[in-house]
Design a protein around this motif. Structure first.
Motif, short mmCIF file in Angstrom:
data_model
loop_
_atom_site.label_atom_id
_atom_site.label_comp_id
_atom_site.label_asym_id
_atom_site.label_seq_id
_atom_site.Cartn_x
_atom_site.Cartn_y
_atom_site.Cartn_z
N PRO A 100 0.78 -1.37 -0.06
CA PRO A 100 -0.04 0.29 -0.14
C PRO A 100 0.92 1.15 0.12
CG PRO A 100 -0.99 -1.54 1.53
CD PRO A 100 0.43 -2.08 1.20
N VAL A 101 2.07 1.32 0.77
CA VAL A 101 2.64 2.56 0.74
C VAL A 101 3.46 2.79 -0.58
CG1 VAL A 101 4.88 1.55 1.85
CG2 VAL A 101 4.03 3.96 2.35
N VAL A 102 3.81 1.67 -1.05
CA VAL A 102 4.82 1.82 -2.43
C VAL A 102 3.51 2.25 -3.47
CG1 VAL A 102 5.79 0.47 -4.34
CG2 VAL A 102 6.73 0.48 -1.97
N MET A 103 2.31 1.60 -3.35
CA MET A 103 1.36 2.31 -4.41
C MET A 103 1.11 3.50 -4.25
SD MET A 103 1.24 -0.11 -6.34
CE MET A 103 -0.23 0.30 -7.40
N ALA A 153 8.30 -18.56 -1.68
CA ALA A 153 7.21 -17.83 -2.24
C ALA A 153 7.23 -16.12 -1.58
CB ALA A 153 5.82 -18.16 -2.29
N ALA A 154 7.72 -16.33 -0.45
CA ALA A 154 7.70 -14.96 0.33
C ALA A 154 8.75 -14.01 -0.39
CB ALA A 154 8.09 -15.29 1.84
N ASP A 155 9.88 -14.67 -0.88
CA ASP A 155 10.94 -13.89 -1.70
C ASP A 155 10.29 -13.41 -3.02
OD1 ASP A 155 13.34 -14.03 0.29
OD2 ASP A 155 12.99 -16.09 -0.24
N VAL A 156 9.22 -14.12 -3.52
CA VAL A 156 8.62 -13.64 -4.60
C VAL A 156 7.72 -12.50 -4.47
CG1 VAL A 156 6.94 -14.20 -6.33
CG2 VAL A 156 8.58 -15.98 -6.02
N VAL A 157 6.91 -12.33 -3.28
CA VAL A 157 6.13 -11.41 -3.15
C VAL A 157 6.82 -10.25 -2.63
CG1 VAL A 157 4.09 -10.71 -1.72
CG2 VAL A 157 3.94 -13.03 -2.33
N MET A 158 7.97 -10.45 -1.90
CA MET A 158 8.50 -9.16 -1.21
C MET A 158 9.32 -8.77 -2.24
SD MET A 158 9.20 -7.57 1.31
CE MET A 158 8.69 -8.17 2.96
N ALA A 159 10.15 -9.30 -3.13
CA ALA A 159 10.94 -8.85 -4.23
C ALA A 159 10.20 -8.17 -5.33
CB ALA A 159 11.99 -9.75 -4.71
N SER A 160 9.04 -8.75 -5.62
CA SER A 160 8.34 -7.91 -6.97
C SER A 160 7.87 -6.64 -6.34
CB SER A 160 7.13 -8.91 -7.29
OG SER A 160 6.25 -9.02 -6.02
N ILE A 161 7.58 -6.35 -5.05
CA ILE A 161 6.95 -5.31 -4.76
C ILE A 161 8.04 -4.21 -4.15
CG2 ILE A 161 5.63 -4.00 -2.83
CD1 ILE A 161 4.27 -6.62 -2.29
N LEU A 162 9.03 -4.79 -3.95
CA LEU A 162 10.49 -3.96 -3.73
C LEU A 162 11.13 -3.67 -5.15
CD1 LEU A 162 12.28 -5.68 -0.65
CD2 LEU A 162 11.30 -3.47 -0.83
#
Length: 196
Positions: A100-103, A153-162
């Motif tokens: 949310p904060v990145v968006m 999968a946590a790295d997938v979600v985190m890295a995609s947003i970062l």
């Protein structure tokens, strides 16, 4: 399995995970909201995954489902392991706190120039972003992965947003997070997921 997809949407996350898993799936490129797609996702948003009798309509639930559906691929810590709780924690934190904060910054970057953002509002947004990034930075430390000694999968979600945060130039004060994004962005599965 059928993944409804469009580039530069949250659908990239489950596609990346599907590529990491190396399992067969059908990619349905969704350019327009059609009556057929509204029958799958009544809100007309992306992504959507149809897996037999199961239909999931957001990237987080899709990623959680896929990682658990193929436990032999080891993209989620085993149920009952000490890493399972932190794995859930990072998945939820990425989706509910970081995204949310990145968006917010993404929407501001795409707003017309005449739309003014007050200095106070901008300072509050920057403070929220800094607090969230500091938390991730401390949690990751010098490790390569968020949880345990392996990519999940946590790295997938985190890295995609970062990665989106990086494209918005929001990671300059967080070199470890920048390195984390760069490292995971080089994975072959990412390249396949974003290739059209």
């Amino acid at each position: 399995m059928k993944l409804y997809f469009a580039p530069r949407t949250r659908a990239v996350r489950p596609r990346w995970l599907l590529e990491e898993l190396g399992v067969p799936y059908e990619l349905v490129r969704q350019q327009d909201i059609t009556p057929e797609y509204l029958a799958v996702h009544p809100l007309g948003e992306l992504p959507a995954l149809v897996d037999g009798d199961v239909t999931l309509l957001d990237s987080l639930s899709i990623c959680l489902h896929l990682a658990d559906r193929f436990p032999q691929k080891q993209l989620a810590p085993p149920v009952g392991s000490p890493e399972r709780g932190p794995y859930y924690g990072w998945m939820a934190f990425a989706e509910l706190r970081l995204d949310p904060v990145v968006m917010e910054f993404y929407r501001d970057a795409r707003s017309p120039p005449e739309r003014e953002v007050s200095d106070g509002t901008a300072a509050q947004a920057r403070a929220r972003l800094t607090a969230v990034l500091d938390f991730i930075d401390r949690g990751l430390g010098d490790r390569e992965f968020l949880v345990g000694e392996a990519f999940t999968a946590a790295d997938v979600v985190m890295a995609s947003i970062l990665h989106l945060a990086h494209t918005l130039m929001l990671l300059e004060r967080h070199p470890r997070l920048l390195e984390y994004v760069r490292r995971h962005s080089q994975r072959p599965a990412v390249r396949r997921a974003v290739a059209g």
